[in-house]
Design a protein around this motif. Structure first.
Motif, mmCIF file in Angstrom:
data_model
loop_
_atom_site.group_PDB
_atom_site.id
_atom_site.type_symbol
_atom_site.label_atom_id
_atom_site.label_comp_id
_atom_site.label_asym_id
_atom_site.label_seq_id
_atom_site.Cartn_x
_atom_site.Cartn_y
_atom_site.Cartn_z
ATOM 1 N N ALA A 151 33.088 36.231 10.524
ATOM 2 C CA ALA A 151 33.991 37.354 10.800
ATOM 3 C C ALA A 151 34.077 38.287 9.595
ATOM 4 O O ALA A 151 34.078 39.516 9.750
ATOM 5 C CB ALA A 151 35.378 36.831 11.174
ATOM 6 N N GLU A 152 34.134 37.731 8.404
ATOM 7 C CA GLU A 152 34.175 38.551 7.191
ATOM 8 C C GLU A 152 32.866 39.311 7.014
ATOM 9 O O GLU A 152 32.866 40.487 6.656
ATOM 10 C CB GLU A 152 34.458 37.671 5.965
ATOM 11 N N ALA A 153 31.731 38.647 7.274
ATOM 12 C CA ALA A 153 30.424 39.306 7.158
ATOM 13 C C ALA A 153 30.309 40.460 8.153
ATOM 14 O O ALA A 153 29.835 41.550 7.799
ATOM 15 C CB ALA A 153 29.301 38.291 7.386
ATOM 16 N N VAL A 154 30.766 40.233 9.377
ATOM 17 C CA VAL A 154 30.738 41.276 10.410
ATOM 18 C C VAL A 154 31.598 42.453 9.978
ATOM 19 O O VAL A 154 31.183 43.619 10.081
ATOM 20 C CB VAL A 154 31.197 40.706 11.768
ATOM 21 N N ASP A 155 32.788 42.170 9.471
ATOM 22 C CA ASP A 155 33.685 43.237 9.019
ATOM 23 C C ASP A 155 33.047 44.049 7.897
ATOM 24 O O ASP A 155 33.075 45.279 7.918
ATOM 25 C CB ASP A 155 35.009 42.634 8.558
ATOM 26 N N ARG A 156 32.438 43.377 6.936
ATOM 27 C CA ARG A 156 31.804 44.085 5.820
ATOM 28 C C ARG A 156 30.631 44.933 6.294
ATOM 29 O O ARG A 156 30.443 46.068 5.837
ATOM 30 C CB ARG A 156 31.347 43.093 4.754
#
Length: 67
Positions: free
Chosen positions: A50-55
Motif C-alpha cells: 500500500a505504501e509503495a502504491v501510494d508513493r
C-alpha cells in the motif's frame, strides 16, 4: 458530522522503502521496473505494498493491483 481520518504514518522498513523509491526513480527515467514483495503471513506485506502504491501514484504513475 463525519471527519476525515488522519493519514497513517508508515514506520520502519527503511531498506525496503529505499528499494521501492529507487525503482520509482529509475522508472521515472524510462527504465522498466517490477518490484516483488514476498514473506511469511502477518509480516506487513500488504501495508508495504500500500505504501509503495501510494508513493508510485504520488510520482505520477498509474498503478494496477491484483490479488
Amino acid at each position: 458530522m463525519a471527519t476525515a481520518a488522519a493519514p497513517v504514518r508508515f514506520i520502519g522498513r527503511q531498506r525496503e522503502l529505499a528499494t521501492i523509491d529507487a525503482a520509482i526513480k529509475d522508472a521515472l527515467s524510462g527504465n522498466l521496473r517490477v518490484v516483488f514483495v514476498s514473506g511469511e503471513a502477518g509480516v506487513g506485506k500488504s501495508r508495504l505494498v500500500a505504501e509503495a502504491v501510494d508513493r508510485a501514484r504520488r510520482s505520477g504513475f498509474t498503478v494496477l493491483v491484483g490479488g
